[in-house]
Design a protein around this motif. Structure first.
Motif, mmCIF file in Angstrom:
data_model
loop_
_atom_site.group_PDB
_atom_site.id
_atom_site.type_symbol
_atom_site.label_atom_id
_atom_site.label_comp_id
_atom_site.label_asym_id
_atom_site.label_seq_id
_atom_site.Cartn_x
_atom_site.Cartn_y
_atom_site.Cartn_z
ATOM 1 N N THR A 124 -5.777 2.604 -10.091
ATOM 2 C CA THR A 124 -5.944 3.659 -9.208
ATOM 3 C C THR A 124 -7.293 3.712 -8.495
ATOM 4 O O THR A 124 -8.290 3.045 -8.896
ATOM 5 C CB THR A 124 -5.833 5.304 -10.116
ATOM 6 N N GLN B 194 2.784 7.277 -6.839
ATOM 7 C CA GLN B 194 1.900 8.263 -7.340
ATOM 8 C C GLN B 194 2.532 9.691 -6.840
ATOM 9 O O GLN B 194 2.667 10.534 -7.421
ATOM 10 C CB GLN B 194 0.293 8.188 -6.787
ATOM 11 N N GLU B 195 3.176 9.512 -5.555
ATOM 12 C CA GLU B 195 3.296 10.914 -4.911
ATOM 13 C C GLU B 195 4.829 11.289 -5.673
ATOM 14 O O GLU B 195 4.907 12.600 -5.570
ATOM 15 C CB GLU B 195 3.269 10.954 -3.345
ATOM 16 N N GLY C 212 5.204 1.792 -8.897
ATOM 17 C CA GLY C 212 3.754 1.230 -8.593
ATOM 18 C C GLY C 212 3.642 -0.222 -8.916
ATOM 19 O O GLY C 212 2.336 -0.540 -8.985
ATOM 20 N N GLY D 200 0.737 -1.291 0.035
ATOM 21 C CA GLY D 200 -0.043 -0.128 -0.145
ATOM 22 C C GLY D 200 1.031 1.291 -0.012
ATOM 23 O O GLY D 200 0.746 2.217 -0.821
ATOM 24 N N LEU D 201 1.917 1.388 0.914
ATOM 25 C CA LEU D 201 2.855 2.511 0.812
ATOM 26 C C LEU D 201 3.372 2.627 -0.624
ATOM 27 O O LEU D 201 3.445 3.633 -1.092
ATOM 28 C CB LEU D 201 3.858 2.208 1.976
ATOM 29 N N ASN E 16 2.613 1.603 -3.404
ATOM 30 C CA ASN E 16 1.541 2.193 -4.435
ATOM 31 C C ASN E 16 1.227 3.576 -4.332
ATOM 32 O O ASN E 16 1.001 4.213 -5.290
ATOM 33 C CB ASN E 16 0.275 1.610 -4.498
ATOM 34 N N THR E 17 1.144 4.205 -3.062
ATOM 35 C CA THR E 17 0.951 5.543 -2.802
ATOM 36 C C THR E 17 2.041 6.365 -3.198
ATOM 37 O O THR E 17 2.076 7.387 -4.017
ATOM 38 C CB THR E 17 0.501 5.832 -1.564
ATOM 39 N N LEU E 18 3.151 5.985 -2.643
ATOM 40 C CA LEU E 18 4.565 6.670 -2.934
ATOM 41 C C LEU E 18 4.800 6.921 -4.421
ATOM 42 O O LEU E 18 5.461 7.857 -5.060
ATOM 43 C CB LEU E 18 5.661 6.131 -2.130
#
Ligand code: NAI
Length: 436
Positions: A283, A180-181, A234, A173-174, A176-178
């Motif tokens: 997403t 994107q960020e 990702g 989860g981390l 996937n988010t990183l």
């Protein structure tokens, strides 16, 4: 043959690099020109104890081979100290490999808070602390390559590893988010689920299998993902023994169940778990699109203007026209379709519909049998239905001609469905094929 991937002067932090996978990452990055921070607390697999020798030994190996490395002995829970080591020694951080790990395997009924907390602190909090400490430097440098080490135990669950599998999935989860960020700052983040011979696995795998699972076979994927020319981000990979595979989430087409109840979920279970028409959302927006598609998927057909009650033109069988009901035209069209294509429809649909059309306080039902023989349509209730669809005359025509969105009509209570929801959805397909 591709040119050798170089990491010259890239600053690479590898946690848990005193042994197992971390050590071979460190050796290979250093061999290819990177400046390496070899972090290791030097614990037992269970997370107990500490020993500086683990990191020192690998730093010495790198130096002996002519490479550049410094040791760091902090726990990953003190991520900022590890990043400080990189900044002090080399002035930047380019690559971060979150690799340190421990096991506290125990069945859930016997798990203690300390089993849970220790595994959380090393895998989940450790990766967070370290990545957080490195993140803004990477943002400022507009460059970063991050690896999160997950596990098949996290992706699929594993008996006796409730703590470990939770943390390993948290890292996905981390990641996937990183991903994107970090996109706008040239920071990539990927998760790997490795399988390799190490002290972690040597007690659970036979020696001949372990021989095939050399940690060295995991290193090339990590190198590739961390190269400046690689934009992959990702993603999740399973890797071991020289085999590399990318994973993704698969979602079935799903089913919209109006006035949803537990019983209707039960009736529609086959449609819920049907993967015959999958999508692969990446997403939350794409995830949400599943619901929006179901809500907005209009049934597109058009019909000729309503005629007075007239005999069914080219269709076989008795007239399906009921005077005063505009829906008659729709049923005539369906009758024609069944006349030309009934056997195939029966094979595909395998269901009986009662269509109850209301009109000024009255109602009239038609039966569409697409379950037996070559199919049939008749006025009235004939046989046993699998689904009953009820709508006002005008609404039914509008829905079947695409002027009124079927799902919106369900939600607004203009269209009622009792029975097999999957079959109800297929009715729209019959109309689409009928080309009125
Ligand atoms: P390993 O036990 O050989 O190496 C792990 C290293 O992490 C050890 O040197 C240990 O001292 C260090 N470490 C533990 N706690 C630390 C802390 N708080 N701070 C800094 N260092 C710490 O294990 P292996 O097999 O090399 O595993 C590496 C990573 O790969 C782990 O995250 C593990 O969960 C993961 N993994 C390994 C698999 C395998 O087949 N070996 C399978 C799936 C995941």
């Amino acid at each position: 043959m591709s040119a050798e991937l170089s990491y010259k002067d890239r600053v690479v932090i590898i946690t848990g690099a005193g042994g197992g996978l971390g050590r071979v990452y460190a050796l290979e990055f250093a061999k290819r020109g990177a400046k390496v921070v070899v972090n290791d607390l030097g614990t037992a697999s269970s997370g107990e104890g500490a020993d500086v020798k683990a990191a020192d030994k690998v730093v010495n190996e790198i130096k002996a081979a002519g490479g550049v490395a410094v040791a760091n002995y902090d726990s990953v829970e003190d991520g900022e100290k590890i990043v400080a080591t990189a900044l002090n020694a080399f002035g930047r951080v380019d690559v971060l490999i979150n690799n340190a790990g421990i096991l506290r395997d125990v069945s859930f009924g016997k798990m203690t808070d300390s089993d849970w907390d220790l595994v959380y602190r090393v895998h989940c909090k450790g990766a967070y602390k370290l990545t957080r400490a490195a993140w803004n430097h990477m943002r400022d440098n507009k460059y970063g390559r991050i690896i999160m080490t997950s596990s098949a135990a996290g992706l699929y669950g594993n008996f006796g590893q409730g703590n470990y599998s939770s943390m390993k999935m948290a890292l996905v989860g981390l990641s996937n988010t990183l991903a994107q960020e970090g996109k706008s700052r040239n920071i990539t983040c990927n998760a790997i689920a490795p399988i390799a011979a190490s002290r972690m696995t040597e007690t659970v795998m036979p020696p001949d299998l372990l021989a095939l699972m050399k940690p060295e076979f995991v290193v090339p994927l990590v190198l590739y993902l961390c190269h400046e020319s690689t934009t992959e981000t990702g993603s999740i990979f399973e890797v071991g023994a020289g085999w590399v595979s990318k994973l993704r989430l698969q979602r079935g087409a799903g089913v919209l169940i109006p006035d949803i109840t537990a019983e209707k979920v039960k009736e529609n279970w086959a449609a819920v778990e049907d993967f015959s028409n999958p999508t692969y959302p990446t997403t939350p927006t794409e995830s949400f699109s599943g619901i929006m598609t179901a809500l907005n998927n209009p049934v597109k057909v058009s019909i000729a203007p309503v005629k007075a009650a007239a005999p069914a033109a080219a269709a076989a069988g008795a007239s399906v026209v009921v005077a005063g009901y505009k829906a008659s035209n729709v049923f005539e069209t369906i009758q024609k379709t069944i006349g030309s294509n009934g056997a195939e429809l029966v094979k595909k649909i395998n269901g009986v519909y009662f269509i109850k059309v209301t009109q000024g306080g009255k109602s009239q039902t038609w039966t569409i049998n697409l379950k037996t023989g070559n199919g049939a349509i008749s006025i009235g209730e004939v046989g046993k239905q699998d689904v009953t669809i009820t709508a006002a005359d005008e609404d039914f025509v509008d829905i079947m001609t695409g002027k009124l969105n079927a799902q919106t009509a369900f939600m607004k209570g203009k269209l009622k469905i009792n029975g097999n929801m999957g079959l109800a959805t297929k009715l729209g397909n019959i109309m689409q094929k009928s080309k009125l």
